[in-house]
Design an enzyme around this catalytic site. Sequence first.
Site, PDB file in Angstrom:
ATOM      1  N   GLU A 100       0.884  -1.178   0.000  1.00 50.41           N
ATOM      2  CA  GLU A 100       0.000   0.000   0.000  1.00 50.41           C
ATOM      3  C   GLU A 100       0.910   1.213   0.000  1.00 50.41           C
ATOM      4  OE1 GLU A 100      -3.177  -0.107  -0.159  1.00 50.41           O
ATOM      5  OE2 GLU A 100      -3.621  -2.186   0.388  1.00 50.41           O
TER       6      GLU A 100
ATOM      7  N   CYS B 181      -1.919   8.944   4.097  1.00 49.51           N
ATOM      8  CA  CYS B 181      -1.858   8.593   2.678  1.00 49.51           C
ATOM      9  C   CYS B 181      -3.123   9.090   1.983  1.00 49.51           C
ATOM     10  CB  CYS B 181      -1.711   7.100   2.515  1.00 49.51           C
ATOM     11  SG  CYS B 181      -2.925   6.208   3.470  1.00 49.51           S
TER      12      CYS B 181
HETATM   13  P1  NAD Z   1       8.493   4.547   4.327  1.00 53.33           P
HETATM   14  O1  NAD Z   1       8.339   3.878   3.006  1.00 53.33           O
HETATM   15  O2  NAD Z   1       9.645   5.434   4.518  1.00 53.33           O
HETATM   16  O3  NAD Z   1       8.597   3.447   5.456  1.00 53.33           O
HETATM   17  C1  NAD Z   1       7.643   2.421   5.617  1.00 53.33           C
HETATM   18  C2  NAD Z   1       8.315   1.227   6.281  1.00 53.33           C
HETATM   19  O4  NAD Z   1       9.245   0.680   5.374  1.00 53.33           O
HETATM   20  C3  NAD Z   1       9.085   1.559   7.538  1.00 53.33           C
HETATM   21  O5  NAD Z   1       8.905   0.515   8.480  1.00 53.33           O
HETATM   22  C4  NAD Z   1      10.519   1.574   7.056  1.00 53.33           C
HETATM   23  O6  NAD Z   1      11.445   1.282   8.083  1.00 53.33           O
HETATM   24  C5  NAD Z   1      10.483   0.478   6.007  1.00 53.33           C
HETATM   25  N1  NAD Z   1      11.542   0.524   5.005  1.00 53.33           N
HETATM   26  C6  NAD Z   1      12.267   1.585   4.584  1.00 53.33           C
HETATM   27  N2  NAD Z   1      13.144   1.209   3.631  1.00 53.33           N
HETATM   28  C7  NAD Z   1      12.950  -0.105   3.433  1.00 53.33           C
HETATM   29  C8  NAD Z   1      13.534  -1.065   2.565  1.00 53.33           C
HETATM   30  N3  NAD Z   1      14.474  -0.750   1.723  1.00 53.33           N
HETATM   31  N4  NAD Z   1      13.085  -2.319   2.627  1.00 53.33           N
HETATM   32  C9  NAD Z   1      12.108  -2.671   3.467  1.00 53.33           C
HETATM   33  N5  NAD Z   1      11.516  -1.816   4.316  1.00 53.33           N
HETATM   34  C10 NAD Z   1      11.931  -0.547   4.309  1.00 53.33           C
HETATM   35  O7  NAD Z   1       7.106   5.256   4.606  1.00 53.33           O
HETATM   36  P2  NAD Z   1       6.685   6.083   5.873  1.00 53.33           P
HETATM   37  O8  NAD Z   1       7.356   7.403   5.820  1.00 53.33           O
HETATM   38  O9  NAD Z   1       6.800   5.254   7.118  1.00 53.33           O
HETATM   39  O10 NAD Z   1       5.125   6.266   5.616  1.00 53.33           O
HETATM   40  C11 NAD Z   1       4.638   7.272   4.817  1.00 53.33           C
HETATM   41  C12 NAD Z   1       4.226   6.748   3.468  1.00 53.33           C
HETATM   42  O11 NAD Z   1       3.330   5.679   3.659  1.00 53.33           O
HETATM   43  C13 NAD Z   1       3.516   7.755   2.623  1.00 53.33           C
HETATM   44  O12 NAD Z   1       3.952   7.643   1.308  1.00 53.33           O
HETATM   45  C14 NAD Z   1       2.055   7.320   2.731  1.00 53.33           C
HETATM   46  O13 NAD Z   1       1.260   7.711   1.664  1.00 53.33           O
HETATM   47  C15 NAD Z   1       2.193   5.856   2.826  1.00 53.33           C
HETATM   48  N6  NAD Z   1       1.047   5.242   3.455  1.00 53.33           N
HETATM   49  C16 NAD Z   1       0.191   4.529   2.681  1.00 53.33           C
HETATM   50  C17 NAD Z   1      -0.938   3.946   3.243  1.00 53.33           C
HETATM   51  C18 NAD Z   1      -1.915   3.165   2.404  1.00 53.33           C
HETATM   52  O14 NAD Z   1      -2.743   2.465   2.963  1.00 53.33           O
HETATM   53  N7  NAD Z   1      -1.839   3.231   1.096  1.00 53.33           N
HETATM   54  C19 NAD Z   1      -1.186   4.101   4.610  1.00 53.33           C
HETATM   55  C20 NAD Z   1      -0.273   4.818   5.385  1.00 53.33           C
HETATM   56  C21 NAD Z   1       0.839   5.378   4.791  1.00 53.33           C
END
Ligand code: NAD
Length: 972
Positions: A733, A767
Amino acid sequence: MEQDSARDAVKAKGLEIFRLMGSETPALFDKGWWAGRMMERVMRDPSLKVPLFRFVDVLPALNDSRQIARHAREYLSDGALPLPWFVNFLPTAYVVKKAVTGISRTFIAGETPRSALKCLRRLWDEGRPFSVDILGEAVVSEAEAERYRDLYLILADTLSKEVSGWPPLDPRLDPSFPRLHLSVKVSSLYSRIGPANHEDSVREVRRRLLPILAKAREAGGFVNLDMETYSLKEITLDVLTETLDDPGFHDWENAGVALQAYLKCAERDLRRLIGWAKEKNRRITVRLVKGAYWEYETIVARQKGWEIPVFPRKSHTDANFERCVEIALENHEHVTLAVGSHNVRSIAKALTTAERLKVPRDRYEFQMLYGMGEPIKRALMKMGFRVREYAPIGELLPGMAYLVRRLLENASNEGFLQRAFLGNIPPEELLAAPESHVEAPRDREAEGLKPFSNEPVADFTIRETRTAFRNALAEAENRMRESYPAVIGGKEYRQGEPIVSVDPARPREVVGTACGITPELADHAVRTAREAQKGWSQRSHGDRAAVLFRAASVARRRRGELAAWQVREVGKSWLEADADVAEAIDYLEYYGREMIRLGKAARLGDCPGEENLYLYRPRGVGLVIAPWNFPLAISVGMASAALVTGNAVLYKPSSLSPVNGWLAFSLLREGGAPDGALNFIPGKGDAVGDRLVGHPEVDFVLFTGSRAVGLRIVEKAGRTGPGQKSVKRAVVEMGGKNAILIDADADLDQAIPAVLSSAFGYQGQKCSACSRVIVHAECYDRFLARLCEAVKGLTVGSPEDPANGIGPVIDAAAKERILASIELGRREGKVAAEIPVPGEGYYVSPTVLTDLPPDSKILREEIFGPVLAVIRAGDIDEAVDLANSSDYALTGGLFSRSPATIRRVGETFEVGNLYINRGITGAMVGRQPFGGFRMSGVGSKAGGPDYLLQFMEPRVITENTMRRGFSPDVLP
Ligand code: NAD
C-alpha cells in the site's frame, strides 16, 4: 399516570386554546397557497421529502437559470410535486428562487437588522415581543466568528435605539421582560469550537460573547444562548454559568439558555442550572424547547457508535418536556421559564401547572418561532399571556440550514402542527397525555459472536473522558526513555543498534529506544518463525480468531495509554490518536470474524458421486513492514491479518515509531499470539528490510509506506533466489496525491471544514490526505478567500494541548523536505495562506499554494505534509481530468449537490476510495475498505472482505464418493 383531575384540567385548557384558535390555519399549511399544497403532498408521500428539501438546500448556491432548471429537473423531474404553476411556463431562475424565497420569508424577519425593523415593529404593534437571532451557524474561520460578533454588536445598537421609543406592551409585565432580547449561537463565535478542546472553546466563546453581553446590559437588554447540537451542550452551559460568575455580571439576571427536552439528560441539566442559581441566590431564564436536531443527533450517534442522546419517540420528548416544565415552575424563585413549544397539549399542561403552583405571571412566558403556529400564538395572546417570537435575521444563503430545519419540523409526521393542521386529528386526541420513555432492560450479553460493528471513538463531550486522556498523557510522561528489546521466539534480544525515538514536538526528549536486530538475528527470526508456523497453522481458525478478539479487549482496557503514546511519539492530536486506537480494535474484531467466515470449507458443484471441498491454507512466513503515521492501526491490522490466517509473522515497525510498534506487538502477544508465530524485529528499513524481503524463506511481504520503498519491495520480492520454495507475494500500500473537487453548487460551509481537515488533519501526513483541491471557476474566488481565512484561524503547537489543531511533522528530514516544497511553490506560484509556527519542534505551517504551472512537481508528487494546492477548473469534467492526471489512485472527493454530477464523477474519477460531500480521510473498517490502485498500491482493500485471502492459498480437494456403483448422495 396523570391524575384524573389534572388530566381534565389540561384537556379543558387545551380545548379553550383550540376554541380561541378557531379555524385559522398557519400560513405554511394554507392549501390556498402552493406552498401549503406542497407541504400536504410531502406529508402524504414522505419519499418526496428528501428530494424537495435537498433542492431547497442547494437553491441559494445556484446563480443562473440554466443551473436552477437543471437541478429542478434532477431532483423534481417526475412532476410529483406541485411547484407553483408558473414554474412550468417560466422555468427561470428568478421564478423558482422567488418561490422558495417566499417560503423562507415566512420564517425570517429580514435580511439585515435594519431591514428587519419593519417586521419587528409590526410584531410589536400586534402585541408581540421578540427575540432576535442572527442566522448562520458553523463559522469556518476566526474572521467569520469576529464578523458574527460584530453583527450582534450592530444589532444590539440598532435595536436598542429603536425599541426604546416604542410604546409599552403591558406595564405590569414589561419590567420583567426586556424588549431588547437577543439569542446567540455559541458555535458562531469560535471556529475551532469542539468537545475535545472544551476549556479552550469555553474561553474563546466567552471572549467574544462578553462584549455582546456588556452591550445588552448597557441597553437594559436580555441575552439567551441558543442550544445547538449535543456535542456543544456542555460548552454552552459552561459558557453561561462561567460568564455569569464573572465579577462584571454576577448581579445581572437578564441571561438565559435553551434546554432541549428531547435530550435524555435535559432534566439533569435543568436541575444543575437550578442548583447553580440557588447556590448563587440569583435568577436565570431557561427556554425549554423540544429540540430541532433530532435526526442529526440520531444519525451522528449511530455513526459513531455512541448512545443516542435523544429520546426515540416524539411522545417521550413531550412527556419529558412536561416534566421539565413542572420542575422549572416549581423553582420559579430562581428560574424564569420560557415555554418554547407549538404543541397545544404541552402549552395547556404548562398553563395548568403554573396555575396549580400559583406561579406569578412575570415568571414565565411563551416563545414560538416566527412564522410557525400563528393561530396558537393568537389564542394565547387572547388569554392574556405573553408570547415572544423567535425571529431570525439573515441572508438566505446562511439561512438555508434554518429553513430546512423548519420545513422538516413542519413536515414531521409525529409533529403536532402537522397532525393538528393537516392530519385532521380531533383535539381530544391531540390533548392526550404523552407516553413516557421507559428504558428497556439491557440485553443480557447475546449468545455467541455479535456481528462486527465499529469501535466507538471517544466522546470528549464527557468530562471524565477528557480527564482520563490527560491522566494517560501524564502516565506516559513518567515512562519515557524506556528501552524495548527485539523479541524472537519469545526471547528478548538487546544487542543490536539502538533506535532512538524522539518527541517531534520536543525533539530533545527521548520517547524510548528500541533495540534493532542484527543481520544474524534477522536470519534467526526467519528460522524461528518457520518452525513456529507449523503448530500455529494447525490451531483451529476459531482459536486463532480468539487471539484477535482477546487482543481487542486488551486494547480497550489500555485505550488511553495507547493513544497517549501516539501523541508523544508521532505528534497526533487527541482525536487522531484515539481514532487510530479505535481502528486497531476494528481490525482485530473484523479480521477475527472474517477468518471464521473463510475458515469453513465450501462445497462446490452438485455433481453426484463427487465431493469438492474449497479451502484455504496459510502461505507460511510473512514479513510485515509498517509505517509510522498510523503506528498502531496499520501495524495491528497487517500483523493480525497475517497471523489469523495461520501464518507466522515478522513484524518490523517504522524506525520513527518503535514505541508504538512495541505496543502493537504487546497487544497481540497479550491476546495470546504464540512465541515464534509473532516476532518483534525493529530495525532500519534499508538494512533489515532489504535483507528480509529477499530472504528465500519469507513467503510474503505485507508493506504500507512510501512509493519508493514499496516499488523496491515489489521488485525485490519478484526475484527468486536459490533455495526459495515459493513465489513471493508482495502486498504493498503506497502513497497518494489525492484531490477534492468542488462543484459550482457545492455547500461551501460543508466543503471548507472538510477540505481543511482532509488536508491538514495530522499535518497532512495521511496517505489519504487531500493535497489538491480542484475548484469550479464559478466559486473559485469565494472558496479560496474563505479557505485562506480558515487557515489563518488554525493553531500550530504541541498536540498535548487539545486547543492546537496542528502538531509537528514527524522528523527533521520531513520538515526540511516539506519546507523545500513550499519554497518551490513560492517560486513557481503563490503562497495564499500560511501562519506562524513555534520555534522548537518539527513544525511546518499549513500552507495553501495557488497559481502553480500545470506541470509543477507539487501537483504530481506526494509531499506528505500540510501543503495544499488549489487549482481552478472550467467545469467539473475538466476537474476530473486534472485529478486523474496523477500517477496515484488512492482517495478522492467531490462536493456537489447535483445528483447527475455525483453519478458521473463516480464513474470517471479513478480512485480506490471516493467520498461524496464529506472529507476524504478516516475510512472505517468494514464500512469503507481502504486501498488504491495504480501507483497507490497492489492488493485488496484493508478492512474489506477480500483482504485475508491474500495471505492464504486456496486449495481444492475432490473425492470420488462412489463405491461399487452407489454414492451417499444418490441412495435408492
Ligand atoms: P516509508 O516507506 O519510509 O517506510 C515504511 C516502512 O518501510 C518503515 O517501516 C521503514 O522502516 C520500512 N523501510 C524503509 N526502507 C525499506 C527497505 N528498503 N526495505 C524494506 N523496508 C523498508 O514510509 P513512511 O514514511 O513510514 O510512511 C509514509 C508513506 O506511507 C507515505 O507515502 C504514505 O502515503 C504511505 N502510506 C500509505 C498507506 C496506504 O494504505 N496506502 C497508509 C499509510 C501510509
